[in-house]
Write a protein that holds these residues in place. Structure first.
Motif, PDB file in Angstrom:
ATOM      1  N   ASN A  54      41.585  40.580  -2.155  1.00 58.21           N
ATOM      2  CA  ASN A  54      41.621  41.498  -1.017  1.00 58.21           C
ATOM      3  C   ASN A  54      40.389  42.375  -0.968  1.00 58.21           C
ATOM      4  OD1 ASN A  54      44.209  40.416  -0.888  1.00 58.21           O
ATOM      5  ND2 ASN A  54      45.122  42.327  -0.203  1.00 58.21           N
ATOM      6  N   ILE A  55      39.967  42.872  -2.138  1.00 56.05           N
ATOM      7  CA  ILE A  55      38.785  43.720  -2.189  1.00 56.05           C
ATOM      8  C   ILE A  55      37.545  42.933  -1.782  1.00 56.05           C
ATOM      9  CG2 ILE A  55      37.368  45.184  -3.671  1.00 56.05           C
ATOM     10  CD1 ILE A  55      40.231  46.208  -3.121  1.00 56.05           C
ATOM     11  N   GLU A  56      37.427  41.693  -2.279  1.00 57.94           N
ATOM     12  CA  GLU A  56      36.276  40.862  -1.932  1.00 57.94           C
ATOM     13  C   GLU A  56      36.220  40.570  -0.439  1.00 57.94           C
ATOM     14  OE1 GLU A  56      36.615  37.394  -4.442  1.00 57.94           O
ATOM     15  OE2 GLU A  56      34.944  38.109  -5.683  1.00 57.94           O
ATOM     16  N   PHE A  57      37.392  40.407   0.188  1.00 57.18           N
ATOM     17  CA  PHE A  57      37.413  40.127   1.619  1.00 57.18           C
ATOM     18  C   PHE A  57      36.762  41.265   2.399  1.00 57.18           C
ATOM     19  CE2 PHE A  57      39.231  40.345   5.850  1.00 57.18           C
ATOM     20  CZ  PHE A  57      39.112  39.041   6.291  1.00 57.18           C
ATOM     21  N   PHE A  58      37.144  42.482   2.080  1.00 56.81           N
ATOM     22  CA  PHE A  58      36.602  43.624   2.817  1.00 56.81           C
ATOM     23  C   PHE A  58      35.160  43.945   2.406  1.00 56.81           C
ATOM     24  CE2 PHE A  58      41.210  44.290   3.162  1.00 56.81           C
ATOM     25  CZ  PHE A  58      41.307  44.410   4.537  1.00 56.81           C
ATOM     26  N   GLN A  59      34.810  43.605   1.173  1.00 56.37           N
ATOM     27  CA  GLN A  59      33.447  43.884   0.725  1.00 56.37           C
ATOM     28  C   GLN A  59      32.444  42.853   1.247  1.00 56.37           C
ATOM     29  OE1 GLN A  59      32.999  44.129  -3.518  1.00 56.37           O
ATOM     30  NE2 GLN A  59      30.855  44.770  -3.407  1.00 56.37           N
ATOM     31  N   TYR A  60      32.838  41.588   1.250  1.00 60.82           N
ATOM     32  CA  TYR A  60      31.897  40.529   1.597  1.00 60.82           C
ATOM     33  C   TYR A  60      32.255  39.793   2.891  1.00 60.82           C
ATOM     34  CZ  TYR A  60      30.496  41.204  -3.270  1.00 60.82           C
ATOM     35  OH  TYR A  60      30.085  41.749  -4.459  1.00 60.82           O
ATOM     36  N   ASN A  61      33.521  39.332   3.004  1.00 63.67           N
ATOM     37  CA  ASN A  61      33.879  38.448   4.106  1.00 63.67           C
ATOM     38  C   ASN A  61      33.956  39.154   5.452  1.00 63.67           C
ATOM     39  OD1 ASN A  61      36.084  37.088   1.683  1.00 63.67           O
ATOM     40  ND2 ASN A  61      34.141  36.194   2.294  1.00 63.67           N
ATOM     41  N   LEU A  62      34.488  40.375   5.469  1.00 57.31           N
ATOM     42  CA  LEU A  62      34.577  41.098   6.733  1.00 57.31           C
ATOM     43  C   LEU A  62      33.195  41.379   7.338  1.00 57.31           C
ATOM     44  CD1 LEU A  62      36.397  42.370   8.843  1.00 57.31           C
ATOM     45  CD2 LEU A  62      36.383  44.490   7.510  1.00 57.31           C
ATOM     46  N   PRO A  63      32.216  41.879   6.552  1.00 62.66           N
ATOM     47  CA  PRO A  63      30.865  42.033   7.109  1.00 62.66           C
ATOM     48  C   PRO A  63      30.264  40.710   7.567  1.00 62.66           C
ATOM     49  CG  PRO A  63      31.079  43.322   5.105  1.00 62.66           C
ATOM     50  CD  PRO A  63      32.300  42.477   5.203  1.00 62.66           C
ATOM     51  N   GLU A  64      30.545  39.619   6.819  1.00 65.59           N
ATOM     52  CA  GLU A  64      30.065  38.296   7.223  1.00 65.59           C
ATOM     53  C   GLU A  64      30.664  37.893   8.557  1.00 65.59           C
ATOM     54  OE1 GLU A  64      30.968  35.479   4.218  1.00 65.59           O
ATOM     55  OE2 GLU A  64      29.202  35.922   3.017  1.00 65.59           O
TER      56      GLU A  64
END
Length: 229
Positions: A54-64
Motif C-alpha cells: 500500500n505504501i509503495e502504491f502511493f509512493q511510486y505507482n500513484l505519481p506514475e
C-alpha cells in the motif's frame, strides 16, 4: 539547470522519511488491532508485510499513474490540433483499453487473492520445519507467478497490436490524407510515441491497483470483525 537534480534528490530523501513512517504506523496499527481480535499469527505477519504494498502504491505507482494520464491526455490533445481523426483513433484506443482493463483486473484478482493467501501462511509454513513443505510452498508461488506473467504477456501483446494499428493509421492520415510537412510528421510521431509509451503502463498499473484493493481488504479485516462484534 541544477534545480532539477537537486529537487529530485531532496524529494527522495523526504519521501523515504515520510513513507517509512507511514509504513511503521500502518504496520504497528494492523498488528496491534489484529492481535486483539485473535487473528492467526501467520496471517498477522503476512499482512504486516503486505502493508508495504500500500505504501509503495502511493509512493511510486500513484505519481506514475498521474504522469502517464497527463502524457496520454496531452498526446491526444496535441494530435487533435493536427487532425481530429488522429485524436479520434487515439481516444478510441484509450476507451477500449480502459474497458478491457476491467476484465483484465477481474482475471488477475483471483490470482492476487491466492498469492496473498499464501503469503499469510508463510509463517506457518516455516514453522513446520519440513523442507518438503517449504519447497512446495515456493513451488506453488512460482507457478502462480508464471500464471501472472502469462496473463500479463497476453494483455501486453494485445495492447501492442492496438498501438501498432494507431501508429499505422496516424501515418496514413499524415502522409496520404493531410500530406503534412516533414517537421509536422516528426512532431506527430513524437506525440504518438509518447502516447504509446504511456499506454504501456496501463496493464502494470492495473495489477498494482488490484494488489492495493486486496491488501486493503485484508488490513481492514480486523476493523470489520470489531464492527460485527
Amino acid at each position: 539547470m541544477w534545480s532539477v537534480p537537486v529537487l529530485g534528490a531532496i524529494r527522495r530523501v523526504y519521501d523515504t522519511r515520510v513513507y517509512t513512517r507511514m509504513f511503521a504506523d500502518l504496520s504497528g496499527e494492523v498488528v496491534t488491532q489484529q492481535l486483539e481480535q485473535g487473528e492467526d499469527l501467520s496471517k498477522i505477519a503476512g499482512r504486516s508485510s503486505l502493508a508495504w504494498q500500500n505504501i509503495e502504491f502511493f509512493q511510486y505507482n500513484l505519481p506514475e499513474f498521474i504522469e502517464q494520464l497527463i502524457n496520454v491526455g496531452g498526446a491526444v490533445f496535441a494530435l487533435a490540433i493536427f487532425d481530429w481523426r488522429m485524436a479520434t483513433v487515439g481516444g478510441s484506443i484509450v476507451v477500449f483499453v480502459i474497458l478491457s482493463s476491467r476484465f483484465y483486473m477481474k482475471r488477475i484478482a483471483k490470482y492476487q487473492t491466492v498469492l496473498n493467501d499464501m503469503h499469510e501462511q508463510e509463517y506457518n509454513t516455516f514453522a513446520t520445519k519440513d523442507p518438503r513443505v517449504i519447497k512446495q510452498y515456493y513451488t506453488d508461488i512460482s507457478a502462480l507467478e508464471v500464471k501472472f506473467s502469462n496473463l500479463s504477456a497476453s494483455s501486453y501483446g494485445i495492447l501492442r497490436v492496438l498501438l501498432l494499428i494507431m501508429f499505422l493509421t496516424t501515418l496514413y492520415i499524415s502522409l496520404d490524407l493531410d500530406r503534412f510537412t516533414i517537421g509536422e510528421i516528426y512532431s506527430i510521431v513524437a506525440y504518438v510515441w509518447t502516447f504509446v509509451t504511456a499506454s504501456e503502463y496501463i496493464p502494470y498499473l492495473s495489477e498494482k491497483w488490484v494488489a492495493l484493493k486486496d491488501t486493503t481488504r485484508r488490513l481492514k479485516s480486523g476493523e470489520l470483525i470489531a464492527a460485527e462484534e
